[in-house]
Design a protein around this motif. Structure first.
Motif, PDB file in Angstrom:
ATOM      1  N   CYS A  58     -16.641  98.274  10.047  1.00  0.00           N
ATOM      2  CA  CYS A  58     -15.411  98.587   9.316  1.00  0.00           C
ATOM      3  C   CYS A  58     -15.423 100.070   8.980  1.00  0.00           C
ATOM      4  CB  CYS A  58     -15.329  97.745   8.048  1.00  0.00           C
ATOM      5  SG  CYS A  58     -13.884  98.073   7.011  1.00  0.00           S
ATOM      6  N   GLY A  60     -14.213 103.477   7.028  1.00  0.00           N
ATOM      7  CA  GLY A  60     -13.941 103.745   5.625  1.00  0.00           C
ATOM      8  C   GLY A  60     -12.523 104.196   5.372  1.00  0.00           C
ATOM      9  N   HIS A  62     -14.940 103.670   1.884  1.00  0.00           N
ATOM     10  CA  HIS A  62     -15.492 102.517   1.195  1.00  0.00           C
ATOM     11  C   HIS A  62     -15.906 102.892  -0.224  1.00  0.00           C
ATOM     12  CE1 HIS A  62     -16.211 101.299   5.481  1.00  0.00           C
ATOM     13  NE2 HIS A  62     -15.857 100.127   4.995  1.00  0.00           N
ATOM     14  N   GLU A  63     -15.908 101.901  -1.072  1.00  0.00           N
ATOM     15  CA  GLU A  63     -16.482 102.032  -2.413  1.00  0.00           C
ATOM     16  C   GLU A  63     -17.577 100.991  -2.564  1.00  0.00           C
ATOM     17  OE1 GLU A  63     -13.530 101.660  -5.427  1.00  0.00           O
ATOM     18  OE2 GLU A  63     -12.732 103.674  -5.134  1.00  0.00           O
ATOM     19  N   TRP A  64     -18.568 101.330  -3.410  1.00  0.00           N
ATOM     20  CA  TRP A  64     -19.656 100.380  -3.620  1.00  0.00           C
ATOM     21  C   TRP A  64     -20.196 100.486  -5.032  1.00  0.00           C
ATOM     22  CZ3 TRP A  64     -19.959 104.237   0.206  1.00  0.00           C
ATOM     23  CH2 TRP A  64     -20.709 105.367  -0.120  1.00  0.00           C
ATOM     24  N   ILE A 119     -22.734 105.170   6.490  1.00  0.00           N
ATOM     25  CA  ILE A 119     -21.534 104.368   6.266  1.00  0.00           C
ATOM     26  C   ILE A 119     -20.292 105.178   6.626  1.00  0.00           C
ATOM     27  CG2 ILE A 119     -20.259 103.015   4.556  1.00  0.00           C
ATOM     28  CD1 ILE A 119     -22.933 103.027   2.926  1.00  0.00           C
ATOM     29  N   ARG A 120     -20.314 106.459   6.276  1.00  0.00           N
ATOM     30  CA  ARG A 120     -19.126 107.285   6.500  1.00  0.00           C
ATOM     31  C   ARG A 120     -18.919 107.617   7.979  1.00  0.00           C
ATOM     32  NH1 ARG A 120     -21.351 109.921   1.689  1.00  0.00           N
ATOM     33  NH2 ARG A 120     -20.065 109.359  -0.104  1.00  0.00           N
ATOM     34  N   ALA A 124     -19.260 100.540   8.398  1.00  0.00           N
ATOM     35  CA  ALA A 124     -20.084  99.525   7.731  1.00  0.00           C
ATOM     36  C   ALA A 124     -20.153  98.277   8.594  1.00  0.00           C
ATOM     37  CB  ALA A 124     -19.484  99.182   6.368  1.00  0.00           C
ATOM     38  N   CYS A 154     -16.372  92.721   5.408  1.00  0.00           N
ATOM     39  CA  CYS A 154     -17.042  93.978   5.094  1.00  0.00           C
ATOM     40  C   CYS A 154     -17.594  93.913   3.678  1.00  0.00           C
ATOM     41  CB  CYS A 154     -16.050  95.128   5.230  1.00  0.00           C
ATOM     42  SG  CYS A 154     -16.737  96.745   4.767  1.00  0.00           S
ATOM     43  N   TYR A 156     -18.030  95.896   1.316  1.00  0.00           N
ATOM     44  CA  TYR A 156     -17.630  97.025   0.477  1.00  0.00           C
ATOM     45  C   TYR A 156     -16.195  96.797   0.022  1.00  0.00           C
ATOM     46  CZ  TYR A 156     -21.667  99.441   2.495  1.00  0.00           C
ATOM     47  OH  TYR A 156     -22.940  99.792   2.883  1.00  0.00           O
ATOM     48  N   ASP A 157     -15.790  97.529  -1.022  1.00  0.00           N
ATOM     49  CA  ASP A 157     -14.386  97.559  -1.406  1.00  0.00           C
ATOM     50  C   ASP A 157     -13.684  98.685  -0.668  1.00  0.00           C
ATOM     51  OD1 ASP A 157     -14.297  95.368  -3.085  1.00  0.00           O
ATOM     52  OD2 ASP A 157     -14.833  96.510  -4.874  1.00  0.00           O
ATOM     53  N   HIS A 158     -12.344  98.609  -0.637  1.00  0.00           N
ATOM     54  CA  HIS A 158     -11.556  99.535   0.159  1.00  0.00           C
ATOM     55  C   HIS A 158     -10.451 100.131  -0.716  1.00  0.00           C
ATOM     56  CE1 HIS A 158     -13.564  96.731   2.842  1.00  0.00           C
ATOM     57  NE2 HIS A 158     -13.575  97.708   3.720  1.00  0.00           N
TER      58      HIS A 158
END
Length: 337
Positions: A58, A60, A62-64, A119-120, A124, A154, A156-158
């Motif tokens: 996925c 980005g 992303h937030e974690w 991740i970036r 992810a 995924c 992570y949050d988006h």
């Protein structure tokens, strides 16, 4: 082990005959901690994956919450699972020195931050959520074309979507047309929310009858049911109409945190309930939906913990995954409920 849902305390179709035409079959999955193989239907288990298909990622942003590896998530759960037995035995020291040191290491703030660029730049990796074969789960959509449904998301949050829930991806497969191999993400894979990592669970599908959420009923019928709820203290429409826990098809989860909406695919077609991913996955232990085979289990705290899929969504809600009723290639629609 098969499971049997008890008869509903109230026969809704007998009380309101017009409900009979609105009934749908749902498949309760009854996930339990286990060690499923890639050849089995499962929650959170390994997948049968085409050898020529890259593992999906996925992109980005992303937030974690904190970055942990899958190995760390499962090691922490293993240690915490053991504490239930220690509490039942009333051991004064719940964690050994080694267990405490492992937990402190895993929970050390920022210990994996140096890997943020992975991740970036590379995206992810998605996590397996469900693998469901048509031979095991009756009524899966598009079964005339596919014999396997795989659900991934995924971890992570988006923020760009302003949705604090995992982004879901579906794979519909005809296993006769591909060379498949067992696949599960590497233990060094980073996740942003350990609550988005399903524990490996075997399933025991069971068909049950469901009726629509109260908010989806015609106004006159809805008011009649509300009047009965006010008059009969022990009566709950939702408790009788909608099965809790992880399930496929049916009428999905009860609408709890938002008003009922007409869920549509991006193409405009009706979006139908496909999979309900339930926080905790406790399978109705305190309700009348508790399987007959386990009706004595509710008071056994140690065994209750093994019911959990170990996902926690939002503030403890369920994630309802809808699919396009016309085209399996269209992306799913998600609603928190």
């Amino acid at each position: 082990m098969p499971f049997t849902t008890p008869h509903r305390p109230y026969d809704l179709a007998a009380m309101w005959p017009e409900l009979a035409a609105l009934a749908r079959t749902a498949v309760r999955l009854h996930p339990r901690h286990g060690d499923p193989t890639a050849e089995q239907s499962s929650i959170g288990g390994p997948l049968l994956w085409p050898v020529d298909e890259p593992w999906p990622t996925c992109s980005g942003p992303h937030e974690w919450n904190s970055l942990q590896t899958l190995d760390e998530v499962f090691e922490e759960r293993r240690i915490l699972d053991l504490t239930w037995g220690k509490r039942m035995a009333r051991e004064p020291e719940i964690f050994t020195a080694e267990e405490r040191a492992t937990l402190d290491r895993i929970r050390q703030a920022g210990r994996n931050d140096a890997r943020q660029d992975q991740i970036r730049t590379a995206g992810a990796p998605l996590l397996p959520v469900a693998q469901l074969f048509t031979r095991d789960v009756p009524g899966l959509p598009f079964r005339e074309r596919f014999d396997l449904l795989q659900v991934l998301w995924c971890p992570y949050d988006h923020p760009e979507a302003e949705k604090y829930e995992p982004a879901v991806h579906l794979r519909w497969r005809d296993t006769s047309r591909s060379v498949l191999k067992p696949v599960y993400p590497d233990g060094n894979t980073l996740v942003g929310f350990d609550d988005y990592v399903p524990s490996r669970c075997v399933i025991a599908p069971e068909e049950v009858v469901e009726f629509p959420d109260l908010g989806l009923l015609p106004p006159e019928l809805r008011e009649s049911i509300k009047a009965t709820s006010e008059r009969v203290e022990a009566f709950s429409y939702s408790e009788n109409a909608l099965a809790p826990g992880w399930k496929v098809n049916g009428h999905g989860a009860a609408w709890m945190i938002t008003d009922v909406v007409d869920v549509r695919c991006e193409c405009g077609a009706e979006a139908k309930p496909l999979l309900t991913a339930a926080t905790g996955g406790m399978d109705g232990l305190t309700s009348t939906w508790l399987p007959l085979e386990e009706r004595d289990i509710a008071a056994d705290i140690e065994k209750r913990y093994s019911y959990s899929v170990d996902v926690y969504l939002g503030r403890g809600y369920d994630l309802q995954i809808f699919h396009c009723g016309l085209d399996p290639e269209h992306p799913p629609v998600m609603e928190m409920s």
